[in-house]
Design a protein around this motif. Sequence first.
Motif, PDB file in Angstrom:
ATOM      1  N   VAL A  31      57.948 -17.165  43.722  1.00 61.51           N
ATOM      2  CA  VAL A  31      56.755 -16.305  43.672  1.00 61.51           C
ATOM      3  C   VAL A  31      56.468 -15.701  45.042  1.00 61.51           C
ATOM      4  CG1 VAL A  31      54.253 -16.296  43.328  1.00 61.51           C
ATOM      5  CG2 VAL A  31      55.727 -17.522  41.716  1.00 61.51           C
ATOM      6  N   ALA A  32      56.537 -16.516  46.087  1.00 66.77           N
ATOM      7  CA  ALA A  32      56.286 -16.019  47.446  1.00 66.77           C
ATOM      8  C   ALA A  32      57.333 -14.974  47.843  1.00 66.77           C
ATOM      9  CB  ALA A  32      56.287 -17.178  48.434  1.00 66.77           C
ATOM     10  N   ASP A  33      58.575 -15.210  47.457  1.00 66.78           N
ATOM     11  CA  ASP A  33      59.646 -14.261  47.762  1.00 66.78           C
ATOM     12  C   ASP A  33      59.383 -12.919  47.092  1.00 66.78           C
ATOM     13  OD1 ASP A  33      62.164 -13.316  48.690  1.00 66.78           O
ATOM     14  OD2 ASP A  33      63.043 -13.819  46.743  1.00 66.78           O
ATOM     15  N   ARG A  34      58.998 -12.954  45.811  1.00 65.45           N
ATOM     16  CA  ARG A  34      58.720 -11.706  45.093  1.00 65.45           C
ATOM     17  C   ARG A  34      57.495 -10.997  45.680  1.00 65.45           C
ATOM     18  NH1 ARG A  34      62.233  -9.553  42.806  1.00 65.45           N
ATOM     19  NH2 ARG A  34      62.534 -10.757  40.897  1.00 65.45           N
ATOM     20  N   LYS A  35      56.499 -11.763  46.090  1.00 63.44           N
ATOM     21  CA  LYS A  35      55.348 -11.151  46.752  1.00 63.44           C
ATOM     22  C   LYS A  35      55.786 -10.460  48.040  1.00 63.44           C
ATOM     23  CE  LYS A  35      51.618 -14.191  45.118  1.00 63.44           C
ATOM     24  NZ  LYS A  35      50.628 -15.232  45.509  1.00 63.44           N
ATOM     25  N   GLY A  36      56.682 -11.101  48.781  1.00 66.08           N
ATOM     26  CA  GLY A  36      57.190 -10.491  50.006  1.00 66.08           C
ATOM     27  C   GLY A  36      57.859  -9.159  49.729  1.00 66.08           C
ATOM     28  N   ASP A  37      58.644  -9.088  48.645  1.00 64.11           N
ATOM     29  CA  ASP A  37      59.305  -7.834  48.281  1.00 64.11           C
ATOM     30  C   ASP A  37      58.281  -6.735  47.993  1.00 64.11           C
ATOM     31  OD1 ASP A  37      61.701  -9.195  48.505  1.00 64.11           O
ATOM     32  OD2 ASP A  37      61.899  -9.532  46.348  1.00 64.11           O
ATOM     33  N   LEU A  38      57.246  -7.096  47.242  1.00 67.69           N
ATOM     34  CA  LEU A  38      56.219  -6.117  46.885  1.00 67.69           C
ATOM     35  C   LEU A  38      55.441  -5.650  48.112  1.00 67.69           C
ATOM     36  CD1 LEU A  38      55.052  -7.967  43.669  1.00 67.69           C
ATOM     37  CD2 LEU A  38      55.909  -5.616  43.684  1.00 67.69           C
ATOM     38  N   LEU A  39      55.127  -6.579  48.984  1.00 67.10           N
ATOM     39  CA  LEU A  39      54.383  -6.240  50.200  1.00 67.10           C
ATOM     40  C   LEU A  39      55.235  -5.415  51.143  1.00 67.10           C
ATOM     41  CD1 LEU A  39      52.686  -9.703  50.696  1.00 67.10           C
ATOM     42  CD2 LEU A  39      51.483  -7.556  50.236  1.00 67.10           C
ATOM     43  N   MET A  40      56.515  -5.745  51.257  1.00 66.02           N
ATOM     44  CA  MET A  40      57.406  -4.981  52.124  1.00 66.02           C
ATOM     45  C   MET A  40      57.538  -3.550  51.630  1.00 66.02           C
ATOM     46  SD  MET A  40      59.014  -5.154  54.857  1.00 66.02           S
ATOM     47  CE  MET A  40      60.068  -3.960  55.690  1.00 66.02           C
ATOM     48  N   ALA A  41      57.586  -3.377  50.302  1.00 63.30           N
ATOM     49  CA  ALA A  41      57.679  -2.035  49.729  1.00 63.30           C
ATOM     50  C   ALA A  41      56.440  -1.209  50.039  1.00 63.30           C
ATOM     51  CB  ALA A  41      57.869  -2.130  48.220  1.00 63.30           C
ATOM     52  N   GLN A  42      55.320  -1.891  50.304  1.00 61.44           N
ATOM     53  CA  GLN A  42      54.074  -1.207  50.676  1.00 61.44           C
ATOM     54  C   GLN A  42      53.943  -1.055  52.195  1.00 61.44           C
ATOM     55  OE1 GLN A  42      51.468  -3.992  48.405  1.00 61.44           O
ATOM     56  NE2 GLN A  42      50.657  -2.132  47.435  1.00 61.44           N
ATOM     57  N   ASN A  43      54.991  -1.438  52.917  1.00 63.43           N
ATOM     58  CA  ASN A  43      54.989  -1.384  54.388  1.00 63.43           C
ATOM     59  C   ASN A  43      53.935  -2.295  55.009  1.00 63.43           C
ATOM     60  OD1 ASN A  43      57.107   0.577  54.659  1.00 63.43           O
ATOM     61  ND2 ASN A  43      55.641   2.154  54.014  1.00 63.43           N
ATOM     62  N   LYS A  44      53.584  -3.354  54.310  1.00 66.88           N
ATOM     63  CA  LYS A  44      52.666  -4.356  54.850  1.00 66.88           C
ATOM     64  C   LYS A  44      53.514  -5.456  55.493  1.00 66.88           C
ATOM     65  CE  LYS A  44      49.071  -3.381  51.411  1.00 66.88           C
ATOM     66  NZ  LYS A  44      48.229  -3.923  50.313  1.00 66.88           N
ATOM     67  N   THR A  45      54.024  -5.116  56.668  1.00 64.40           N
ATOM     68  CA  THR A  45      55.045  -5.938  57.305  1.00 64.40           C
ATOM     69  C   THR A  45      54.575  -7.356  57.611  1.00 64.40           C
ATOM     70  OG1 THR A  45      55.931  -3.918  58.310  1.00 64.40           O
ATOM     71  CG2 THR A  45      56.697  -6.027  59.191  1.00 64.40           C
ATOM     72  N   ASP A  46      53.410  -7.480  58.205  1.00 64.61           N
ATOM     73  CA  ASP A  46      52.926  -8.814  58.578  1.00 64.61           C
ATOM     74  C   ASP A  46      52.706  -9.696  57.348  1.00 64.61           C
ATOM     75  OD1 ASP A  46      53.008  -8.129  61.219  1.00 64.61           O
ATOM     76  OD2 ASP A  46      50.860  -7.712  61.402  1.00 64.61           O
ATOM     77  N   GLU A  47      52.136  -9.113  56.299  1.00 65.42           N
ATOM     78  CA  GLU A  47      51.894  -9.886  55.078  1.00 65.42           C
ATOM     79  C   GLU A  47      53.220 -10.250  54.395  1.00 65.42           C
ATOM     80  OE1 GLU A  47      48.678  -8.423  52.478  1.00 65.42           O
ATOM     81  OE2 GLU A  47      48.201  -7.020  54.093  1.00 65.42           O
ATOM     82  N   ALA A  48      54.172  -9.313  54.442  1.00 70.67           N
ATOM     83  CA  ALA A  48      55.483  -9.591  53.854  1.00 70.67           C
ATOM     84  C   ALA A  48      56.178 -10.713  54.621  1.00 70.67           C
ATOM     85  CB  ALA A  48      56.346  -8.331  53.870  1.00 70.67           C
ATOM     86  N   ARG A  49      56.083 -10.666  55.947  1.00 60.39           N
ATOM     87  CA  ARG A  49      56.687 -11.713  56.772  1.00 60.39           C
ATOM     88  C   ARG A  49      56.093 -13.082  56.430  1.00 60.39           C
ATOM     89  NH1 ARG A  49      55.270  -9.894  61.247  1.00 60.39           N
ATOM     90  NH2 ARG A  49      57.157  -8.805  61.937  1.00 60.39           N
ATOM     91  N   ALA A  50      54.779 -13.142  56.281  1.00 56.63           N
ATOM     92  CA  ALA A  50      54.117 -14.402  55.945  1.00 56.63           C
ATOM     93  C   ALA A  50      54.567 -14.900  54.574  1.00 56.63           C
ATOM     94  CB  ALA A  50      52.599 -14.219  55.971  1.00 56.63           C
ATOM     95  N   ALA A  51      54.741 -13.974  53.624  1.00 59.43           N
ATOM     96  CA  ALA A  51      55.179 -14.356  52.274  1.00 59.43           C
ATOM     97  C   ALA A  51      56.607 -14.896  52.308  1.00 59.43           C
ATOM     98  CB  ALA A  51      55.085 -13.156  51.338  1.00 59.43           C
TER      99      ALA A  51
END
Length: 214
Positions: free
Chosen positions: A162-182
């Motif tokens: 789940v965290a990995d998939r959230k990271g993918d979604l956040l990265m696609a939104q260019n939310k780098t810091d949140e994606a890194r945390a996920a």
Amino acid sequence: MAYDHEEQEQLASLKAWWNQYGNLVTWVLIAALAAYAGWTGWKAYERNQTSQAALLYEELEKAAAAKDLPKVQRAAADLGDRFGRTAYAQMGGLVAAKAAVDANDLKLAKAQLQQVADKGRDEEYRAVAKLRLAGILLDEKAYDDGLKLLGGSFPAQFAGAVADRKGDLLMAQNKTDEARAAYQQALEKTDQKNPGRQLIQLKLDALGGAKSVG
């Protein structure tokens, strides 16, 4: 004669007790026997249902292997309608969704996955359906919908995925810091022996690794 007299007294006492409580005992016994018969009958029904569902699921898998999408969907619908209480109904929905993805029918795939996510009896199957549905939403650029779908509770063993998939979604939104945390959370929640850790680590490394504190 004394023994006969004592025996007659016992019989008289038994008759008196039976006259007072006999009907109650009979009804309790009948109720117990009916409950047992009902339980054994239900178990036999469940075994029969499971057996029939297994045969239909086998036909569904054969149709999927043959890429016969209409037959796959009919079998999946039959499983849901006739054997919705069995695990095969959920498994059939997942197979049908995969067949729809392979046929590039994402609308149908989403409907199948949503059905399992909403009505699946087992939380593990519901979790798998949500993760796969979030993957389709990622491809469709419906990022917020994907994150919302993953915002609920999941079985502990799915925390890393789940965290990995959230990271993918956040990265696609260019939310780098949140994606890194996920991704960092995904790495922490994924078993050391899971080969998927390598891909998660690559994603994290691409973002510069874990963000330093202070």
